[in-house]
Design an enzyme around this catalytic site. Structure first.
Site, PDB file in Angstrom:
ATOM      1  N   GLU A  93      22.589   6.612  73.739  1.00 43.98           N
ATOM      2  CA  GLU A  93      23.562   6.702  72.605  1.00 43.98           C
ATOM      3  C   GLU A  93      25.099   6.793  72.917  1.00 43.98           C
ATOM      4  OE1 GLU A  93      20.572   7.911  68.937  1.00 43.98           O
ATOM      5  OE2 GLU A  93      22.111   9.343  70.235  1.00 43.98           O
ATOM      6  N   GLN A 107      31.110  10.941  62.001  1.00 44.32           N
ATOM      7  CA  GLN A 107      30.021  10.517  60.674  1.00 44.32           C
ATOM      8  C   GLN A 107      30.177  11.543  60.249  1.00 44.32           C
ATOM      9  OE1 GLN A 107      27.723   8.324  61.921  1.00 44.32           O
ATOM     10  NE2 GLN A 107      29.208   6.829  62.064  1.00 44.32           N
ATOM     11  N   TRP A 158      28.042  17.160  55.321  1.00 47.30           N
ATOM     12  CA  TRP A 158      27.846  16.803  56.847  1.00 47.30           C
ATOM     13  C   TRP A 158      28.771  16.390  57.979  1.00 47.30           C
ATOM     14  CZ3 TRP A 158      23.843  18.338  60.122  1.00 47.30           C
ATOM     15  CH2 TRP A 158      23.523  17.103  61.161  1.00 47.30           C
ATOM     16  N   ASN A 171      28.542  14.446  61.652  1.00 54.31           N
ATOM     17  CA  ASN A 171      28.323  14.320  63.327  1.00 54.31           C
ATOM     18  C   ASN A 171      28.860  13.623  64.126  1.00 54.31           C
ATOM     19  OD1 ASN A 171      26.328  12.641  61.794  1.00 54.31           O
ATOM     20  ND2 ASN A 171      25.831  11.961  63.759  1.00 54.31           N
ATOM     21  N   ASP A 172      28.848  12.726  64.827  1.00 56.13           N
ATOM     22  CA  ASP A 172      29.850  11.976  66.029  1.00 56.13           C
ATOM     23  C   ASP A 172      31.669  12.047  65.690  1.00 56.13           C
ATOM     24  OD1 ASP A 172      27.275  11.311  66.628  1.00 56.13           O
ATOM     25  OD2 ASP A 172      27.374   9.751  67.016  1.00 56.13           O
ATOM     26  N   ASP A 206      27.445   2.488  68.110  1.00 62.93           N
ATOM     27  CA  ASP A 206      28.460   3.108  69.017  1.00 62.93           C
ATOM     28  C   ASP A 206      28.653   2.281  70.205  1.00 62.93           C
ATOM     29  OD1 ASP A 206      26.273   4.208  68.003  1.00 62.93           O
ATOM     30  OD2 ASP A 206      25.397   5.962  69.988  1.00 62.93           O
ATOM     31  N   PHE A 264      27.327   3.885  61.124  1.00 65.09           N
ATOM     32  CA  PHE A 264      26.885   4.814  62.581  1.00 65.09           C
ATOM     33  C   PHE A 264      28.378   4.655  63.581  1.00 65.09           C
ATOM     34  CE2 PHE A 264      22.676   4.920  62.966  1.00 65.09           C
ATOM     35  CZ  PHE A 264      22.452   5.358  61.389  1.00 65.09           C
ATOM     36  N   TRP A 317      21.936  15.411  57.387  1.00 66.04           N
ATOM     37  CA  TRP A 317      22.441  13.289  57.982  1.00 66.04           C
ATOM     38  C   TRP A 317      22.037  13.318  56.257  1.00 66.04           C
ATOM     39  CZ3 TRP A 317      20.334   9.205  58.223  1.00 66.04           C
ATOM     40  CH2 TRP A 317      21.027   8.057  59.040  1.00 66.04           C
TER      41      TRP A 317
END
Ligand code: FRU
Length: 468
Positions: free
Chosen positions: A196, A40, A21, A23-24, A145, A81, A48
């Protein structure tokens, strides 16, 4: 590891993790011809999970070489994160021995609080967490972040950090000792939810003035609202951001649901941004098999004047390619009174660019022999409408299949001739209207490749293959 679906949807020119997986986008840094992208990442499944940073590099922003996992969860401080990276020119941190280090700043997400930490590297491949982490302590649940940037006013480092309903700003001379300098957003937020992934940078407006842009991703409860990005225009006095060019409505960065947590590169001579091209609302249910998650094309940001209003425009970095006009066909009878001109052309495989240059309203349809169609319309009311309700597989998730997430509408705020550039790469359509002043990024899962493009309306259609 879950496996899903039987078509290969892995895009050619968009970053995807080899498995697991993503993400960002994190730690976007340019140095000496190399573009670094961290992401991420959860390596053990396609949803996630405990977050790591995966690392990839590119020399053209289109083809990525995987460098494995750069940062692992810390047993005491927590998961890794989102965050950012810089080249610590002059070794202000003192963490370099033989060379100026690359320094990554990220959130350690613990069970009860989120704090900011750093890691450093001389070879740009192996990263060592700083022994004194965290460098910004906190007991807040939502504090994450960090986006580090050079502060041109105070001549030091600054960082923007999202902190629940606001963005906070801190300054430092060495990337290790930080002091809070300001905050923004409680009054100005127009979307709601938790802030975020901030980003803050200057751009030159068409009139030559400098305008600072603050990017915010807003995590709002699904289904209504979902996860969206807004931006604010104003000034940065070295301590805090102020919105000097307010807008009565939220300024939305991308009208699609598949662009989130987008941030820009450190160290480039242009302002280049990429985002996570999927939504947390339905992303992990998609039929992409061994991987889940991808990035948008990298896009150059500029400020443009649209009907007297300043807008952030995005135009993608794509490989050089030729465009050929599709032939104009017989007018298509829409009803008894009206015949609309139309053009139609064959699409070259699964990676292509379609351009519409229209006198006004138009409708572009990408379709295949399975009866699937992705439809992009500029309506008479001057809205860009992207309709993926018949574009391909959708029943894997009830919200993805819902009308709410199938038809997206964004106002153009101007009239007259229009140009649409639509780039397609296997499972992702990126639509840029009028030089990227209205953008829609949408993922779709056609069961067969689209083979035809057709245009309804006064204008021309051209089609180009993009090299893999
Ligand atoms: C945005 C986000 C960030 C966070 C990360 C965790 O998508 O929620 O705020 O750092 O994802 O994976």
């Amino acid at each position: 590891m879950t496996t899903k679906g039987n078509r290969d949807y892995r895009p050619f020119l968009h970053y995807t993790p080899p498995y697991g997986w993503t993400n960002d986008p994190n730690g976007l840094v340019y140095e000496d011809g190399t573009w670094h992208l961290f992401a991420q990442h959860y390596p053990d499944d396609t949803h996630w999970g405990p977050m790591h940073w995966r690392h990839a590099v590119s020399d053209d922003l289109l083809h990525w070489k995987d460098l494995g996992i750069a940062l692992y969860p810390d047993e005491v401080l927590g998961l890794i994160f989102s965050g950012s990276g810089v080249i610590d020119a002059g070794n202000t941190s003192g963490l370099g021995v033989a060379r100026d280090p690359m320094v990554l700043m990220y959130t350690h997400a613990g069970r009860t609080c989120q704090q900011q930490s750093i890691a450093f590297s001389e070879d740009r491949v192996h990263f060592t967490p700083y022994a004194g982490n965290p460098v910004i302590k906190s007991d807040k649940v939502n504090f994450r972040d960090p986006k580090v940037f050079k502060n041109p006013v105070l001549n030091c480092w600054s960082v923007a950090i999202s902190a629940d309903d606001r963005m906070e700003f801190y300054a430092s001379d060495d990337l290790i000792h930080w002091r809070k300098t300001g905050e923004f957003g409680v009054e100005e937020d127009r979307l709601g939810g938790v802030f975020e992934c901030p980003d803050l940078f200057p751009l030159t407006a068409p009139d030559g003035s400098e305008v600072w842009v603050l990017i915010a991703s807003n995590g709002m409860p699904a289904p209504f609202g979902g996860f969206r990005m807004q931006y604010f225009l104003g000034q940065f006095d070295g301590y805090t951001f102020r919105e000097t060019l307010p807008s009565p409505r939220p300024r939305i960065l991308d009208s699609g649901y598949d662009d989130y947590a987008a941030v820009t590169y450190y160290g480039a001579d242009r302002r280049l941004m990429t985002g996570w091209a999927e939504s947390i609302v339905y992303g992990s249910d998609g039929p992409t098999g061994e991987f889940c998650g991808l990035m948008t094309f990298v896009r150059e940001l500029t400020l443009k004047d649209v009907g007297g209003d300043l807008r952030l425009a995005m135009e993608p970095v794509v490989p050089a390619h030729d465009m050929a006009p599709a032939p104009a066909g017989e007018p298509v009878a829409i009803n008894l009174r009206q015949k609309l001109p139309h053009a139609q052309g064959a699409l070259p495989g699964e990676l292509f660019h379609v351009r519409v240059e229209a006198e006004g309203a138009f409708q572009l349809t990408l379709s295949n022999d399975a009866g699937e169609a992705l439809v992009v319309t500029l309506s008479n009311e001057q809205n860009l409408v992207v309709d993926r309700s018949r574009a391909g597989a959708r029943d894997f998730n009830p919200l993805f299949a819902s009308g709410l997430y199938s038809v997206m509408t964004a106002p153009r705020h101007t009239y007259g001739p229009a140009t649409l550039d639509l780039y397609f790469d296997r499972m992702i359509a990126e639509a840029y209207l009028d030089g990227g002043t209205v953008v829609n990024t949408s993922i779709v899962f056609p069961e067969q490749p689209y083979t035809r493009a057709s245009l309804l309306g006064k204008g021309t259609l051209s089609i180009g293959a993009m090299p893999e």
